[in-house]
Design a protein around this motif. Structure first.
Motif, PDB file in Angstrom:
ATOM      1  N   ASP A 199       0.796  -1.227   0.000  1.00  0.00           N
ATOM      2  CA  ASP A 199       0.000   0.000   0.000  1.00  0.00           C
ATOM      3  C   ASP A 199       0.829   1.277   0.000  1.00  0.00           C
ATOM      4  O   ASP A 199       0.284   2.356  -0.239  1.00  0.00           O
ATOM      5  CB  ASP A 199      -0.945   0.015   1.215  1.00  0.00           C
ATOM      6  CG  ASP A 199      -2.098  -0.963   1.062  1.00  0.00           C
ATOM      7  OD1 ASP A 199      -2.598  -1.103  -0.070  1.00  0.00           O
ATOM      8  OD2 ASP A 199      -2.498  -1.585   2.065  1.00  0.00           O
ATOM      9  N   PRO A 255       2.839   1.262  -4.772  1.00  0.00           N
ATOM     10  CA  PRO A 255       2.207   2.365  -5.495  1.00  0.00           C
ATOM     11  C   PRO A 255       3.163   3.528  -5.763  1.00  0.00           C
ATOM     12  O   PRO A 255       3.129   4.126  -6.841  1.00  0.00           O
ATOM     13  CB  PRO A 255       1.061   2.793  -4.562  1.00  0.00           C
ATOM     14  CG  PRO A 255       0.758   1.579  -3.763  1.00  0.00           C
ATOM     15  CD  PRO A 255       2.086   0.911  -3.552  1.00  0.00           C
ATOM     16  N   LYS A 278       4.839  -3.883  -9.463  1.00  0.00           N
ATOM     17  CA  LYS A 278       3.706  -4.801  -9.502  1.00  0.00           C
ATOM     18  C   LYS A 278       4.214  -6.176  -9.072  1.00  0.00           C
ATOM     19  O   LYS A 278       4.849  -6.880  -9.847  1.00  0.00           O
ATOM     20  CB  LYS A 278       3.119  -4.885 -10.912  1.00  0.00           C
ATOM     21  CG  LYS A 278       1.961  -5.872 -11.042  1.00  0.00           C
ATOM     22  CD  LYS A 278       1.504  -5.989 -12.494  1.00  0.00           C
ATOM     23  CE  LYS A 278       0.453  -7.074 -12.650  1.00  0.00           C
ATOM     24  NZ  LYS A 278       0.048  -7.260 -14.071  1.00  0.00           N
ATOM     25  N   TYR A 304      -5.227  -8.393  -2.224  1.00  0.00           N
ATOM     26  CA  TYR A 304      -4.393  -7.618  -3.147  1.00  0.00           C
ATOM     27  C   TYR A 304      -4.316  -8.245  -4.534  1.00  0.00           C
ATOM     28  O   TYR A 304      -3.660  -7.700  -5.425  1.00  0.00           O
ATOM     29  CB  TYR A 304      -2.989  -7.462  -2.567  1.00  0.00           C
ATOM     30  CG  TYR A 304      -2.962  -6.611  -1.310  1.00  0.00           C
ATOM     31  CD1 TYR A 304      -2.866  -5.234  -1.397  1.00  0.00           C
ATOM     32  CD2 TYR A 304      -3.068  -7.187  -0.052  1.00  0.00           C
ATOM     33  CE1 TYR A 304      -2.850  -4.445  -0.253  1.00  0.00           C
ATOM     34  CE2 TYR A 304      -3.062  -6.410   1.100  1.00  0.00           C
ATOM     35  CZ  TYR A 304      -2.955  -5.038   0.997  1.00  0.00           C
ATOM     36  OH  TYR A 304      -2.953  -4.255   2.128  1.00  0.00           O
ATOM     37  N   ASN A 305      -4.958  -9.395  -4.719  1.00  0.00           N
ATOM     38  CA  ASN A 305      -5.041 -10.052  -6.037  1.00  0.00           C
ATOM     39  C   ASN A 305      -3.664 -10.396  -6.608  1.00  0.00           C
ATOM     40  O   ASN A 305      -3.403 -10.230  -7.801  1.00  0.00           O
ATOM     41  CB  ASN A 305      -5.822  -9.173  -7.028  1.00  0.00           C
ATOM     42  CG  ASN A 305      -7.235  -8.887  -6.558  1.00  0.00           C
ATOM     43  OD1 ASN A 305      -7.965  -9.803  -6.185  1.00  0.00           O
ATOM     44  ND2 ASN A 305      -7.606  -7.623  -6.548  1.00  0.00           N
ATOM     45  N   SER A 345      -0.609 -11.958 -11.851  1.00  0.00           N
ATOM     46  CA  SER A 345      -0.875 -10.984 -10.799  1.00  0.00           C
ATOM     47  C   SER A 345      -1.777  -9.878 -11.316  1.00  0.00           C
ATOM     48  O   SER A 345      -1.530  -9.295 -12.375  1.00  0.00           O
ATOM     49  CB  SER A 345       0.442 -10.378 -10.299  1.00  0.00           C
ATOM     50  OG  SER A 345       0.197  -9.335  -9.382  1.00  0.00           O
ATOM     51  N   ASN A 346      -2.837  -9.601 -10.558  1.00  0.00           N
ATOM     52  CA  ASN A 346      -3.715  -8.467 -10.840  1.00  0.00           C
ATOM     53  C   ASN A 346      -3.674  -7.505  -9.651  1.00  0.00           C
ATOM     54  O   ASN A 346      -4.705  -7.059  -9.155  1.00  0.00           O
ATOM     55  CB  ASN A 346      -5.145  -8.941 -11.100  1.00  0.00           C
ATOM     56  CG  ASN A 346      -5.248  -9.776 -12.367  1.00  0.00           C
ATOM     57  OD1 ASN A 346      -4.893  -9.313 -13.443  1.00  0.00           O
ATOM     58  ND2 ASN A 346      -5.701 -11.011 -12.235  1.00  0.00           N
ATOM     59  N   TYR A 347      -2.457  -7.244  -9.207  1.00  0.00           N
ATOM     60  CA  TYR A 347      -2.218  -6.455  -8.000  1.00  0.00           C
ATOM     61  C   TYR A 347      -3.032  -5.165  -7.952  1.00  0.00           C
ATOM     62  O   TYR A 347      -3.052  -4.386  -8.904  1.00  0.00           O
ATOM     63  CB  TYR A 347      -0.729  -6.128  -7.892  1.00  0.00           C
ATOM     64  CG  TYR A 347      -0.417  -4.950  -7.004  1.00  0.00           C
ATOM     65  CD1 TYR A 347      -0.614  -5.022  -5.627  1.00  0.00           C
ATOM     66  CD2 TYR A 347       0.074  -3.764  -7.548  1.00  0.00           C
ATOM     67  CE1 TYR A 347      -0.333  -3.941  -4.816  1.00  0.00           C
ATOM     68  CE2 TYR A 347       0.365  -2.678  -6.737  1.00  0.00           C
ATOM     69  CZ  TYR A 347       0.155  -2.767  -5.377  1.00  0.00           C
ATOM     70  OH  TYR A 347       0.436  -1.690  -4.584  1.00  0.00           O
ATOM     71  N   THR A 348      -3.703  -4.990  -6.812  1.00  0.00           N
ATOM     72  CA  THR A 348      -4.482  -3.781  -6.551  1.00  0.00           C
ATOM     73  C   THR A 348      -4.272  -3.389  -5.094  1.00  0.00           C
ATOM     74  O   THR A 348      -4.441  -4.223  -4.205  1.00  0.00           O
ATOM     75  CB  THR A 348      -5.989  -4.031  -6.771  1.00  0.00           C
ATOM     76  OG1 THR A 348      -6.184  -4.636  -8.055  1.00  0.00           O
ATOM     77  CG2 THR A 348      -6.769  -2.736  -6.684  1.00  0.00           C
ATOM     78  N   PRO A 349      -3.916  -2.133  -4.820  1.00  0.00           N
ATOM     79  CA  PRO A 349      -3.784  -1.699  -3.420  1.00  0.00           C
ATOM     80  C   PRO A 349      -5.108  -1.816  -2.669  1.00  0.00           C
ATOM     81  O   PRO A 349      -6.186  -1.884  -3.268  1.00  0.00           O
ATOM     82  CB  PRO A 349      -3.334  -0.238  -3.541  1.00  0.00           C
ATOM     83  CG  PRO A 349      -2.768  -0.117  -4.918  1.00  0.00           C
ATOM     84  CD  PRO A 349      -3.558  -1.069  -5.767  1.00  0.00           C
ATOM     85  N   ASP A 366      -7.867   3.538  -1.928  1.00  0.00           N
ATOM     86  CA  ASP A 366      -7.631   4.546  -2.961  1.00  0.00           C
ATOM     87  C   ASP A 366      -7.065   5.804  -2.313  1.00  0.00           C
ATOM     88  O   ASP A 366      -7.459   6.166  -1.201  1.00  0.00           O
ATOM     89  CB  ASP A 366      -8.944   4.861  -3.688  1.00  0.00           C
ATOM     90  CG  ASP A 366      -8.716   5.713  -4.929  1.00  0.00           C
ATOM     91  OD1 ASP A 366      -8.722   6.948  -4.787  1.00  0.00           O
ATOM     92  OD2 ASP A 366      -8.518   5.134  -6.011  1.00  0.00           O
TER      93      ASP A 366
END
Length: 554
Positions: free
Chosen positions: A310, A314, A319, A368-369, A430-434, A437
């Protein structure tokens, strides 16, 4: 088994220059610190692409039983190299505080160590000392500015910048400076952080270049003037001098493992009171010079991994391709209520009770995918029944799992783990997402972390924190991520609550502005940014003999 010191002293090291050249680093960019340590010039990062995959090694909530996250990191990088892949380990630099206190060093253990181990755990290349000097120069400049007329009208009761020292010393948490005559300065309350919790550490670890370092240093908020406006390092005209002290510390350090795998060790923020990740530059250098970078983030996944995912990723644009979650049978049994002295006996009931801690970390990382696997860092006391039960439990969740014996067997003991990781990265993207937002408010970010990662029912903010929240919003810093300062021993802010505590509230007692680093620090519970020594510090068992042999370090 031999001690870590004995094992490291018997290692056959390669000249670090040869490893650097093999990584594709030009000889002109290698700055030697003896035969086995080197700094890498930032010029080595120019005109290179990031080609490698990024793997994070994290762990369950730590216990006195031991988890071995750094050991697994080192062992995994060696195992990947044994399987024909170009892998690099990227780690943090150890702090002298825990080294001479209770935790010990941070160079791995057994046959999965980075070397020269003693050098790395002591002064290394002087990076942390440089950060201490830069931090304290800024503190001195603040007090000198006030003593010399205070043209910026700094409010002496609202100075945020603390001095620091890379040693555990509880007596320095709260001090008064400037006592004596007028020539001795303006008396005021002050305090010390341990250097690894200094914002200077975070600034250096998150900087992308010397230019970026200066930008971050310049925007550090050192306090407020009597009109309530922030005063920055740039306004004190201190940026250039601080950058000068940090010019060499900014360069990543290259060493090697016991099996001559390259290891880039740079930056050392704690994860319980700071952001817990090695430098962006070290990770970037690894991605440019290897196929796979095995990195780590401190303490349990609720702390280091959350901040890696996080804050660091970012900011740096990284990634991650996979996450390796480290667990031990011993620690899970301790989370299940078994006493430390009884962990060597088989107890499936305690294991079943304690596995809830692993459950929560698995759930957290899945948010976090990023492809996830579990590794069991094995101990000789683990029984076949316990291992089989845990394997079946994790597999039933659809999560790949592998045991490892890297402590006892080095890279060879990590081959099963490495194969499972490679298979995972091949099959899953990997579909990394924090987690949150940047548009969310600081309060919303804290509540999201508390609810989603810790499992808290609610968050309590003191009146002082509510005031700080308004102040942060007023000066335009509400968009920043949050760095949670929390006990490492529990998902909650109570270190006695093991396993997977439920029905608790998280208490936020203070917010600290780290505008240079680019985040807001939220202090929870009773966590301290200057640790104290235990009743019998590890330092009391250390010595150096006439022939230079070090004893008692590990």
């Amino acid at each position: 088994m031999k001690s870590d010191v004995q094992i490291s002293s018997e290692a056959t090291l390669k000249p670090i220059k040869d490893l650097a050249l093999k990584m594709g680093i030009d000889e002109k960019d290698i700055e030697l610190y003896g035969n086995y340590k080197a700094k890498i010039s930032l010029d080595a990062l120019k005109d290179k692409e990031e080609k490698g995959k990024l793997v994070l090694v994290t762990a369950i909530t730590p216990t006195p039983a031991g988890e071995g996250k750094t050991t697994v990191n080192v062992g995994l990088s060696m195992a990947l190299n044994r399987l024909g892949h170009s892998a690099v380990s990227t780690l943090r630099e150890p702090s002298l505080g825990p080294c001479f206190g209770i935790k010990g060093g941070a160079a791995g253990g057994g046959y999965a160590q980075v070397v020269p181990m003693a050098d790395i755990n002591l002064h290394f290349t002087g990076d942390i000392h440089a950060m201490t000097a830069a931090n304290n120069l800024l503190a001195a400049l603040i007090d000198n500015h006030i003593h010399s007329g205070n043209a910026l009208d700094i409010d002496v009761n609202r100075i945020l910048w603390k001095r620091c020292l890379d040693m555990n010393d509880r007596n320095l948490r709260n001090v008064v400076v400037g006592l004596g005559t007028k020539a001795d300065g303006i008396p005021r309350e002050d305090g010390f952080n341990i250097t690894v919790a200094s914002e200077i550490m975070a600034v250096l670890c998150l900087a992308n270049s010397m230019e970026d370092l200066k930008v971050r240093l310049e925007r550090i908020v050192v306090g407020f003037n009597r009109s309530g406006e922030p005063v920055t390092c740039g306004e004190l005209e201190a940026t250039g001098a601080l950058a000068l002290l940090l010019k060499d510390a900014l360069k990543p350090n290259l060493v090697q493992t016991l099996e001559n795998t390259p290891a880039i060790i740079h930056g050392g923020p704690f994860a319980n009171i700071a952001h817990g990740c090695n430098s962006v530059l070290a990770t970037r250098l690894g991605l440019m010079t290897s196929d796979i970078v095995v990195t780590e983030a401190g303490f349990g996944a609720d702390l280091g991994a959350e901040k890696f995912l996080d804050i660091k990723c970012p900011m740096a644009g990284f990634k991650p391709d996979a996450i390796v979650l480290v667990a031990t049978i011993r620690a899970l049994k301790m989370h299940g209520g078994k006493a430390k002295n009884d962990l060597g006996t088989e107890d499936l009931e305690a294991l079943e009770k304690g596995v809830v801690n692993l459950d929560k970390h698995i759930e957290n990382m899945q948010k976090y995918n990023v492809p996830l696997m579990v590794t069991i860092n094995t101990f000789p006391t683990d029984t076949e029944a316990e291992l089989e039960w845990l394997y079946n439990y994790v597999n039933d969740k659809g999560i790949p799992i592998a045991a490892n014996q890297v402590f006892a067997k080095g890279g060879e003991g990590g081959e099963e783990m490495a194969k499972v990781l490679l298979d995972l990265m091949e099959k899953e993207e990997s579909n990394y997402t924090p987690l949150y937002d940047s548009s969310q408010s600081i309060k919303e970010k804290i509540e999201t972390i508390a609810r989603e990662i810790y499992g808290a029912d609610a968050v309590h903010f003191t009146k002082a924190v509510e005031k700080q929240l308004k102040e942060i919003q007023a000066i335009g810093l509400d968009h920043l991520p949050v760095c949670m300062a929390k006990t490492q021993y529990s998902f909650s802010d109570d270190p006695t609550l093991l396993g997977r505590p439920e029905g608790f509230d998280l208490n936020i007692r203070e917010l600290r502005i780290s505008a240079g680093a680019g985040f807001i620090v939220a202090l929870t519970g009773a966590v301290m940014t200057m640790p104290g020594l235990p009743r019998r510090p590890a330092a009391l068992n250390m010595d150096v003999l006439e022939d230079g042999e070090i004893i008692g370090l590990f």
